[in-house]
Design a protein around this motif. Structure first.
Motif, PDB file in Angstrom:
ATOM      1  N   GLU A   1      30.835  71.898  58.657  1.00 25.40           N
ATOM      2  CA  GLU A   1      31.524  71.480  60.076  1.00 25.40           C
ATOM      3  C   GLU A   1      31.986  69.660  59.967  1.00 25.40           C
ATOM      4  OE1 GLU A   1      27.903  72.095  59.280  1.00 25.40           O
ATOM      5  OE2 GLU A   1      27.093  72.143  61.347  1.00 25.40           O
TER       6      GLU A   1
ATOM      7  N   VAL B   1      41.547  67.952  63.218  1.00 28.66           N
ATOM      8  CA  VAL B   1      40.355  68.107  62.600  1.00 28.66           C
ATOM      9  C   VAL B   1      40.811  68.635  61.070  1.00 28.66           C
ATOM     10  CG1 VAL B   1      38.392  68.444  63.986  1.00 28.66           C
ATOM     11  CG2 VAL B   1      39.949  70.331  63.748  1.00 28.66           C
TER      12      VAL B   1
ATOM     13  N   ASN C   1      39.098  70.623  58.883  1.00 25.51           N
ATOM     14  CA  ASN C   1      39.050  71.994  58.563  1.00 25.51           C
ATOM     15  C   ASN C   1      38.048  72.637  59.746  1.00 25.51           C
ATOM     16  OD1 ASN C   1      36.613  70.217  56.871  1.00 25.51           O
ATOM     17  ND2 ASN C   1      35.722  71.990  57.882  1.00 25.51           N
ATOM     18  N   GLN C   2      37.828  73.870  59.675  1.00 26.90           N
ATOM     19  CA  GLN C   2      37.166  74.667  60.738  1.00 26.90           C
ATOM     20  C   GLN C   2      35.792  74.810  60.252  1.00 26.90           C
ATOM     21  OE1 GLN C   2      40.075  77.592  62.570  1.00 26.90           O
ATOM     22  NE2 GLN C   2      41.541  76.691  60.648  1.00 26.90           N
ATOM     23  N   TYR C   3      35.092  75.775  60.717  1.00 26.46           N
ATOM     24  CA  TYR C   3      33.635  76.209  60.346  1.00 26.46           C
ATOM     25  C   TYR C   3      33.238  77.383  59.912  1.00 26.46           C
ATOM     26  CZ  TYR C   3      28.626  75.879  61.425  1.00 26.46           C
ATOM     27  OH  TYR C   3      27.276  75.935  61.529  1.00 26.46           O
TER      28      TYR C   3
ATOM     29  N   ALA D   1      36.359  71.877  65.670  1.00 31.84           N
ATOM     30  CA  ALA D   1      36.381  72.777  64.678  1.00 31.84           C
ATOM     31  C   ALA D   1      36.256  74.229  64.926  1.00 31.84           C
ATOM     32  CB  ALA D   1      35.470  72.270  63.602  1.00 31.84           C
TER      33      ALA D   1
END
Ligand code: DAV
Length: 375
Positions: free
Chosen positions: A26, A95, A97-99, A124
């Motif tokens: 995250e 952001v 990247n995501q999670y 995220a």
């Protein structure tokens, strides 16, 4: 009906179990300051994809849960692949990247025949509903009685967050424990689905780092006309509240597993006392906070994040023997699976699932109540 779930304990028939495929660390963002456990202050949190080994270890334990559920005749569905490495850019934020899709409980909630997608509280996780959309369409197409609600997406711009929150010393947090103001402001509708717990006609919602009062107002206005009652609940000694399912976990009508370090505000506890519910403290987890996985942002209380298969059967993490003994004494059949490699993705057995069908209907478990609806 396929989509039918009114509480956390009725006999389970169909459920979604998360997946660690494609999981990423995250990112640090206004609503989240992840840290490495036991590392010197200031050590940067890793970025980018989780290692293939860490993903395999988590997936293996998730598959163990799937096998257990299927062996009990429960239909299990899984999220679709999603590119969590893709950056997100909206007019209001960016952001890198995501999670992940390990914890559908955080994003999705079934309330009766209504599927609700939560707005979410972190950048995220803005698009974390995506891995579940194919399933939602399938359920929605299969039965005209199924309704589908997407809560309003907040901007997640800088003003939505209270950045000072992260720097408050413990004394400041203690002084503010009754203000229930955390890292999100009250200007927009914000909630994660996992701050909600379902008790038939009644739902409780925790004010937290991931759910604000405006989010609870939205839930009230959505659910009250449909015959529900929504109760905000508070646990003043939890200085970093996020998701109610490691704090207050209903197991069957009349019984809630409670967190001894996070007592429910007396004012809120009245609802339960006046209706003859018993609140039973969970035993201390077998793992201290310092021994949780290095990248895990959750507390040792993931121990009590159990999944009910029925009012008499509960799935518990394999190593949590003291809790298993308590559940046994309370007359539950206790099933166990190893699940500790899932912890660093933010949850345990309850977090990693999303109920689609539990037998049963909407019941009123709180007949003695003074409830003031919004309108
Ligand atoms: O108590 O650390 C963790 C739950 C995250 N889904 C806690 C809450």
């Amino acid at each position: 009906m396929i989509v039918n779930s009114w509480n956390e304990w009725d006999p389970l028939r169909e459920i979604v179990v998360g997946s660690a495929d494609g999981a990423h660390f995250e990112p640090t963002e206004p609503g989240n300051r992840p840290t490495i456990r036991n590392a010197p202050v200031g050590t940067p949190f890793p970025t980018g994809p989780k290692s293939p080994e860490a993903i395999d270890r988590a997936n293996e334990e998730l598959a163990g849960l799937v096998a257990l559920l299927e062996s009990r005749g429960i239909t299990v569905r899984r999220p679709d692949p999603h590119d969590f490495g893709a950056p997100v850019r909206t007019p209001d934020f960016e952001v890198p990247n995501q999670y992940c899709a390990v914890c559908p409980r955080d994003v999705m909630i079934t309330v009766g025949h209504d599927i609700i997608e939560a707005p979410m509280s972190r950048r995220a996780r803005y698009f974390e509903y995506r891995p579940y959309r194919r399933l939602v369409y399938e359920y929605w197409n299969a039965d005209p009685r199924v309704t589908w609600t997407t809560a309003p997406k907040p901007s997640m711009d800088d003003d939505m967050y209270r950045q000072e929150f992260w720097d408050w010393p413990v004394e400041e947090r203690h002084r503010r424990m009754h203000s229930f103001e955390f890292c999100i402001t009250q200007d927009e509708v914000v909630f994660d689905a996992a701050d909600i717990s379902r008790f038939g006609r009644d739902l409780i919602v925790q004010e937290s780092m991931t759910t604000n009062r405006t989010g609870i107002t939205w839930l009230k206005r959505h659910l009250e006309p449909r015959g529900f009652r929504v109760h905000p609940v508070h646990f003043p000694l939890d200085y970093f509240p996020s998701h109610v399912d490691c704090t207050f976990v209903p197991l069957r009508p009349g019984l809630v597993l409670t967190n001894p370090e996070r007592p429910l505000l007396e004012r809120d506890a009245r609802l339960f006392h006046d209706n003859d519910w018993e609140l039973v403290d969970a035993p201390q987890p077998t793992t201290g906070n310092d021994e949780m996985p290095d990248f895990c942002q959750s507390s040792k209380w993931l121990s009590m994040n159990v999944l009910s298969l029925s009012p008499t059967t509960v799935v518990c993490e394999e190593q949590e023997k003291p809790l298993q003994d308590l559940l046994d004494k309370l007359d539950f059949e206790v099933l166990t699976v190893p699940f500790r490699n899932v912890f660093e993705y933010g949850g345990s057995l309850h977090c990693a699932t999303w109920d689609i069908h539990r037998e049963g209907v909407r019941e009123d478990y709180f007949p003695n109540i003074a409830y003031r609806p919004l309108v």
